[in-house]
Design a protein around this motif. Structure first.
Motif, PDB file in Angstrom:
ATOM      1  N   PRO A 157       0.798  -1.419  -0.230  1.00 37.70           N
ATOM      2  CA  PRO A 157       0.014  -0.039  -0.024  1.00 37.70           C
ATOM      3  C   PRO A 157       1.010   1.458   0.103  1.00 37.70           C
ATOM      4  O   PRO A 157       0.466   2.248  -0.497  1.00 37.70           O
ATOM      5  CB  PRO A 157      -0.960  -0.196   1.265  1.00 37.70           C
ATOM      6  N   LYS A 158       1.931   1.353   0.875  1.00 39.00           N
ATOM      7  CA  LYS A 158       2.709   2.510   0.844  1.00 39.00           C
ATOM      8  C   LYS A 158       3.361   2.804  -0.687  1.00 39.00           C
ATOM      9  O   LYS A 158       3.120   3.895  -1.073  1.00 39.00           O
ATOM     10  CB  LYS A 158       3.822   2.486   1.770  1.00 39.00           C
ATOM     11  N   THR A 159       3.814   1.967  -1.324  1.00 37.20           N
ATOM     12  CA  THR A 159       4.299   1.994  -2.770  1.00 37.20           C
ATOM     13  C   THR A 159       3.430   2.572  -3.617  1.00 37.20           C
ATOM     14  O   THR A 159       3.583   3.400  -4.328  1.00 37.20           O
ATOM     15  CB  THR A 159       5.154   0.615  -3.108  1.00 37.20           C
ATOM     16  N   LEU A 166       0.665   6.891  -6.738  1.00 36.83           N
ATOM     17  CA  LEU A 166      -0.360   7.674  -7.063  1.00 36.83           C
ATOM     18  C   LEU A 166      -0.213   9.101  -6.475  1.00 36.83           C
ATOM     19  O   LEU A 166      -0.662   9.855  -7.355  1.00 36.83           O
ATOM     20  CB  LEU A 166      -1.594   7.058  -6.082  1.00 36.83           C
ATOM     21  N   LEU A 167       0.420   9.343  -5.628  1.00 34.71           N
ATOM     22  CA  LEU A 167       1.118  10.671  -5.194  1.00 34.71           C
ATOM     23  C   LEU A 167       1.730  11.306  -6.423  1.00 34.71           C
ATOM     24  O   LEU A 167       1.536  12.459  -7.032  1.00 34.71           O
ATOM     25  CB  LEU A 167       1.748  10.861  -4.118  1.00 34.71           C
ATOM     26  N   ALA A 168       2.734  10.746  -7.122  1.00 38.56           N
ATOM     27  CA  ALA A 168       3.587  11.027  -8.072  1.00 38.56           C
ATOM     28  C   ALA A 168       2.592  11.380  -9.408  1.00 38.56           C
ATOM     29  O   ALA A 168       2.672  12.305  -9.881  1.00 38.56           O
ATOM     30  CB  ALA A 168       4.515   9.960  -8.531  1.00 38.56           C
ATOM     31  N   VAL A 169       1.700  10.496  -9.817  1.00 38.95           N
ATOM     32  CA  VAL A 169       0.764  10.878 -10.974  1.00 38.95           C
ATOM     33  C   VAL A 169       0.034  11.893 -10.477  1.00 38.95           C
ATOM     34  O   VAL A 169      -0.128  12.909 -11.328  1.00 38.95           O
ATOM     35  CB  VAL A 169       0.186   9.518 -11.110  1.00 38.95           C
ATOM     36  N   CYS A 226      -6.424  14.972  -5.318  1.00 38.93           N
ATOM     37  CA  CYS A 226      -5.562  13.701  -5.428  1.00 38.93           C
ATOM     38  C   CYS A 226      -4.308  13.751  -4.535  1.00 38.93           C
ATOM     39  O   CYS A 226      -3.900  13.053  -3.790  1.00 38.93           O
ATOM     40  CB  CYS A 226      -5.243  13.379  -6.673  1.00 38.93           C
ATOM     41  N   VAL A 227      -3.513  14.780  -5.130  1.00 35.37           N
ATOM     42  CA  VAL A 227      -2.252  15.018  -4.290  1.00 35.37           C
ATOM     43  C   VAL A 227      -2.382  15.101  -2.637  1.00 35.37           C
ATOM     44  O   VAL A 227      -1.842  14.416  -1.765  1.00 35.37           O
ATOM     45  CB  VAL A 227      -1.579  16.577  -4.577  1.00 35.37           C
ATOM     46  N   TYR A 228      -3.546  15.888  -2.194  1.00 40.81           N
ATOM     47  CA  TYR A 228      -3.757  15.930  -0.647  1.00 40.81           C
ATOM     48  C   TYR A 228      -3.862  14.548  -0.271  1.00 40.81           C
ATOM     49  O   TYR A 228      -3.325  14.174   0.856  1.00 40.81           O
ATOM     50  CB  TYR A 228      -4.979  16.862  -0.340  1.00 40.81           C
ATOM     51  N   TYR A 229      -5.126  13.700  -0.956  1.00 40.59           N
ATOM     52  CA  TYR A 229      -5.474  12.510  -0.337  1.00 40.59           C
ATOM     53  C   TYR A 229      -4.058  11.408  -0.181  1.00 40.59           C
ATOM     54  O   TYR A 229      -3.892  10.702   0.695  1.00 40.59           O
ATOM     55  CB  TYR A 229      -6.746  12.093  -1.222  1.00 40.59           C
ATOM     56  N   HIS A 230      -3.641  11.409  -1.587  1.00 38.10           N
ATOM     57  CA  HIS A 230      -2.387  10.400  -1.644  1.00 38.10           C
ATOM     58  C   HIS A 230      -1.222  10.853  -0.680  1.00 38.10           C
ATOM     59  O   HIS A 230      -0.433   9.894  -0.405  1.00 38.10           O
ATOM     60  CB  HIS A 230      -2.305  10.065  -2.939  1.00 38.10           C
ATOM     61  N   ARG A 231      -1.101  12.019  -0.352  1.00 39.38           N
ATOM     62  CA  ARG A 231       0.116  12.484   0.448  1.00 39.38           C
ATOM     63  C   ARG A 231      -0.489  11.955   1.654  1.00 39.38           C
ATOM     64  O   ARG A 231       0.639  11.244   2.444  1.00 39.38           O
ATOM     65  CB  ARG A 231       0.180  13.791   0.324  1.00 39.38           C
ATOM     66  N   ARG A 232      -1.602  12.209   2.182  1.00 40.07           N
ATOM     67  CA  ARG A 232      -1.929  11.733   3.427  1.00 40.07           C
ATOM     68  C   ARG A 232      -2.009  10.120   3.847  1.00 40.07           C
ATOM     69  O   ARG A 232      -1.478   9.525   4.746  1.00 40.07           O
ATOM     70  CB  ARG A 232      -3.372  12.255   3.861  1.00 40.07           C
ATOM     71  N   ALA A 233      -2.429   9.492   2.647  1.00 38.27           N
ATOM     72  CA  ALA A 233      -2.592   7.933   2.556  1.00 38.27           C
ATOM     73  C   ALA A 233      -1.227   7.435   2.651  1.00 38.27           C
ATOM     74  O   ALA A 233      -0.922   6.284   3.490  1.00 38.27           O
ATOM     75  CB  ALA A 233      -3.418   7.566   1.256  1.00 38.27           C
ATOM     76  N   ALA A 234      -0.163   8.251   1.772  1.00 35.23           N
ATOM     77  CA  ALA A 234       1.078   7.370   1.741  1.00 35.23           C
ATOM     78  C   ALA A 234       1.800   7.432   3.108  1.00 35.23           C
ATOM     79  O   ALA A 234       2.537   6.622   3.715  1.00 35.23           O
ATOM     80  CB  ALA A 234       1.914   8.083   0.824  1.00 35.23           C
ATOM     81  N   ALA A 235       1.654   8.730   3.815  1.00 35.35           N
ATOM     82  CA  ALA A 235       2.151   8.817   5.152  1.00 35.35           C
ATOM     83  C   ALA A 235       1.313   7.991   6.201  1.00 35.35           C
ATOM     84  O   ALA A 235       2.081   7.286   7.057  1.00 35.35           O
ATOM     85  CB  ALA A 235       1.680  10.439   5.687  1.00 35.35           C
ATOM     86  N   SER A 284       7.790   8.443   4.673  1.00 35.46           N
ATOM     87  CA  SER A 284       8.170   9.431   5.278  1.00 35.46           C
ATOM     88  C   SER A 284       8.375  10.661   4.429  1.00 35.46           C
ATOM     89  O   SER A 284       8.071  10.531   3.269  1.00 35.46           O
ATOM     90  CB  SER A 284       9.748   9.118   5.401  1.00 35.46           C
ATOM     91  N   GLU A 285       8.592  11.839   5.113  1.00 38.76           N
ATOM     92  CA  GLU A 285       8.596  12.909   4.176  1.00 38.76           C
ATOM     93  C   GLU A 285       9.640  12.933   3.196  1.00 38.76           C
ATOM     94  O   GLU A 285       9.117  13.420   2.031  1.00 38.76           O
ATOM     95  CB  GLU A 285       8.809  14.338   5.278  1.00 38.76           C
ATOM     96  N   GLN A 286      10.543  12.363   3.517  1.00 36.84           N
ATOM     97  CA  GLN A 286      11.599  12.171   2.232  1.00 36.84           C
ATOM     98  C   GLN A 286      11.407  11.553   1.184  1.00 36.84           C
ATOM     99  O   GLN A 286      11.198  11.577  -0.020  1.00 36.84           O
ATOM    100  CB  GLN A 286      12.962  11.488   2.780  1.00 36.84           C
ATOM    101  N   GLU A 287      10.468  10.141   1.524  1.00 34.52           N
ATOM    102  CA  GLU A 287       9.833   9.438   0.510  1.00 34.52           C
ATOM    103  C   GLU A 287       8.769  10.168  -0.307  1.00 34.52           C
ATOM    104  O   GLU A 287       8.696   9.989  -1.599  1.00 34.52           O
ATOM    105  CB  GLU A 287       9.227   8.042   1.169  1.00 34.52           C
ATOM    106  N   LEU A 288       8.070  10.751   0.323  1.00 28.34           N
ATOM    107  CA  LEU A 288       6.948  11.596  -0.346  1.00 28.34           C
ATOM    108  C   LEU A 288       7.528  12.718  -1.321  1.00 28.34           C
ATOM    109  O   LEU A 288       7.164  12.843  -2.254  1.00 28.34           O
ATOM    110  CB  LEU A 288       6.282  12.603   0.883  1.00 28.34           C
ATOM    111  N   ARG A 289       8.825  13.460  -0.874  1.00 26.86           N
ATOM    112  CA  ARG A 289       9.274  14.242  -1.648  1.00 26.86           C
ATOM    113  C   ARG A 289       9.949  13.679  -2.753  1.00 26.86           C
ATOM    114  O   ARG A 289      10.059  14.233  -3.911  1.00 26.86           O
ATOM    115  CB  ARG A 289      10.324  15.126  -0.862  1.00 26.86           C
ATOM    116  N   GLU A 290      10.515  12.377  -2.449  1.00 32.56           N
ATOM    117  CA  GLU A 290      11.395  11.725  -3.838  1.00 32.56           C
ATOM    118  C   GLU A 290      10.206  11.170  -4.741  1.00 32.56           C
ATOM    119  O   GLU A 290      10.563  11.297  -5.961  1.00 32.56           O
ATOM    120  CB  GLU A 290      12.057  10.525  -3.247  1.00 32.56           C
ATOM    121  N   ALA A 291       9.156  10.774  -4.381  1.00 32.46           N
ATOM    122  CA  ALA A 291       8.116  10.341  -5.099  1.00 32.46           C
ATOM    123  C   ALA A 291       7.643  11.530  -6.269  1.00 32.46           C
ATOM    124  O   ALA A 291       7.431  11.392  -7.409  1.00 32.46           O
ATOM    125  CB  ALA A 291       6.821   9.834  -4.613  1.00 32.46           C
TER     126      ALA A 291
END
Length: 145
Positions: free
Chosen positions: A71-73, A78-81, A90-99, A104-111
């Motif tokens: 699910p995290k991946t 989904l965040l990147a797309v 979508c950005v808001y939702y998938h950022r929250r869901a990924a977290a 991590s914040e670093q993984e969110l930024r890297e995506a």
């Protein structure tokens, strides 16, 4: 003749839809509430006649736990797309869901950075009208079978 054949095929295909896709809206609402604890307001703007099909789609994709990707991946993808579309919702939702799934914040930024990298190189190669066959040959050389 062709139109009547297409129409008959479409009618037959619709009749063969899974029961969940043909679910009446009230049954779909009850199932959504049982599963999610409430019916999210964004589902309340879904067309009434399509709510059963929309819920079936959501269950089959968004809530499906049988994918190979964890699910995290999936949420990072989904965040990147979402950032590329772009879709603020979508950005808001998938950022929250990924977290919520441990990103991590670093993984969110890297995506999001990976999405930007694709946009960058796509723009360069398309704008230059780079030869696709040359690109494929060179890429195949980097990744021999």
């Amino acid at each position: 003749m062709i139109r009547s054949t297409l129409a008959a095929g479409l009618i037959a295909a619709c009749a063969a839809l899974p029961a969940a896709a043909q679910q009446d809206p009230e049954t779909a609402r009850q199932e959504i509430e049982e599963t999610l604890g409430a019916v999210p307001s964004y589902l309340q703007v879904y067309p009434e006649a399509a709510l059963g099909a929309g819920w079936a789609f959501m269950k089959g994709i968004n809530l499906n736990q049988q994918f190979e990707l964890d699910p995290k991946t999936r949420e990072l993808i989904l965040l990147a797309v979402s950032a590329q579309i772009p879709c603020d919702y979508c950005v808001y939702y998938h950022r929250r869901a990924a977290a919520a799934f441990g990103a991590s914040e670093q993984e969110l930024r890297e995506a999001v950075l990976m999405a930007a990298v694709i946009r960058h190189w796509s723009t360069i190669l398309h704008g230059a009208q780079y030869d696709m066959e040359a690109f494929r040959a060179e890429t195949d050389g980097f990744f021999p079978e």
